[in-house]
Enzyme design. Structure first.
Site, PDB file in Angstrom:
ATOM      1  N   SER A  60       0.647  -1.248  -0.192  1.00  0.00           N
ATOM      2  CA  SER A  60      -0.139   0.270   0.098  1.00  0.00           C
ATOM      3  C   SER A  60       0.640   1.286   0.187  1.00  0.00           C
ATOM      4  CB  SER A  60      -0.923   0.025   1.139  1.00  0.00           C
ATOM      5  OG  SER A  60      -0.180   0.296   2.435  1.00  0.00           O
ATOM      6  N   LYS A 129       0.829   4.391   6.816  1.00  0.00           N
ATOM      7  CA  LYS A 129       0.214   5.495   5.761  1.00  0.00           C
ATOM      8  C   LYS A 129       1.031   6.873   5.671  1.00  0.00           C
ATOM      9  CE  LYS A 129      -2.895   2.178   4.991  1.00  0.00           C
ATOM     10  NZ  LYS A 129      -2.734   1.325   3.679  1.00  0.00           N
TER      11      LYS A 129
END
Length: 248
Positions: A60, A129
């Site tokens: 990701s 993230k």
């Protein structure tokens, strides 16, 4: 008795007998054990108060972070130092984004290394993230030109995975107090804040859940270096209040 002062004399002072071979071995072993204990204690203190190791299990955050990268995370962020837009942050999954954790095979050696901080903790549920929006920020995507905006200012995102658009999912959110909005760099493969707007917390992450800021890729050695924080991309973004009043 007079001291022998003739040339080449090697007389030892009284009471300074040479240590036996067994004693020399014991002293050497004791020194090695002491060094190991100090090293382990230092590692534990660093892991507890300064830095902690984590590994990257998914794509990701590609290409910034790749699967199986090991990163060191600065535990002093947030508080006493603060996070900022563009930081790569690690946070605890308190909203169930990861689902039920899969069982991980372990052993006493691994558990010990994890406890003292020499290996990433395999039992913890954490995500990594990029921080896009701070409390009060209005984050939107996308403009007619396909850009992400924060407080009305388009953001050029050089860290995006090649071929990834800023977002294929339109959204317009205002980050509540005490929370942040996060997105992966590989937007096509990241179940980030965008994908959890209908879940607990509305896709926002509490600052209390942030473990720290990723600082260094430590492993594999051929990827040693900065963990990819990029505050420069957000330099032109005004504070939320300035954006609302049109000043700054």
């Amino acid at each position: 008795m007079a001291e022998d002062s003739s040339p080449g004399s090697t007389a030892q002072p009284q009471g300074a007998a040479e240590p036996s071979g067994g004693r020399r071995l014991w002293l050497a072993v004791r020194e090695i054990v002491l060094i190991i204990l100090i090293t382990l204690l230092a590692s534990f203190l660093v892991k507890t108060f300064l830095f902690r190791a984590y590994y990257i299990p998914s794509g990701s955050m590609e290409q910034t972070l790749q699967i199986n990268d090991r990163i060191f995370v600065n535990l002093l962020v947030p508080g006493p130092f603060e996070v900022d837009r563009g930081d790569v942050v690690v946070f605890e999954d308190t909203k169930g984004w990861l689902g039920q954790p899969a069982p991980v095979a372990t052993n006493p050696v691994r558990e010990t290394l994890e406890f003292i901080g020499l290996m990433p903790n395999s039992s913890e549920q954490h995500l990594v993230k990029r921080l896009i929006g701070l409390p009060g920020d209005r984050v939107q995507c996308c403009t007619a030109e396909g850009a992400l905006t924060v407080n009305g200012t388009p953001v050029e995102e050089p860290y995006l995975h090649p071929g990834s658009a800023p977002s294929d999912l339109p959204f317009d959110v205002t980050v509540p107090e005490g929370h942040i909005w996060v997105m992966g760099d590989h937007r096509d493969a990241s179940a980030d804040s965008r994908m959890h707007q209908d879940g607990p917390g509305g896709g926002f992450i509490s600052l209390e859940d942030v473990t720290g800021r990723a600082e260094v890729i430590a492993w594999p050695l051929n990827r040693w270096g900065d963990a990819g924080g990029n505050r420069e991309a957000f330099e032109e973004v005004p504070d939320p209040e300035a954006a609302r009043t049109g000043s700054g």
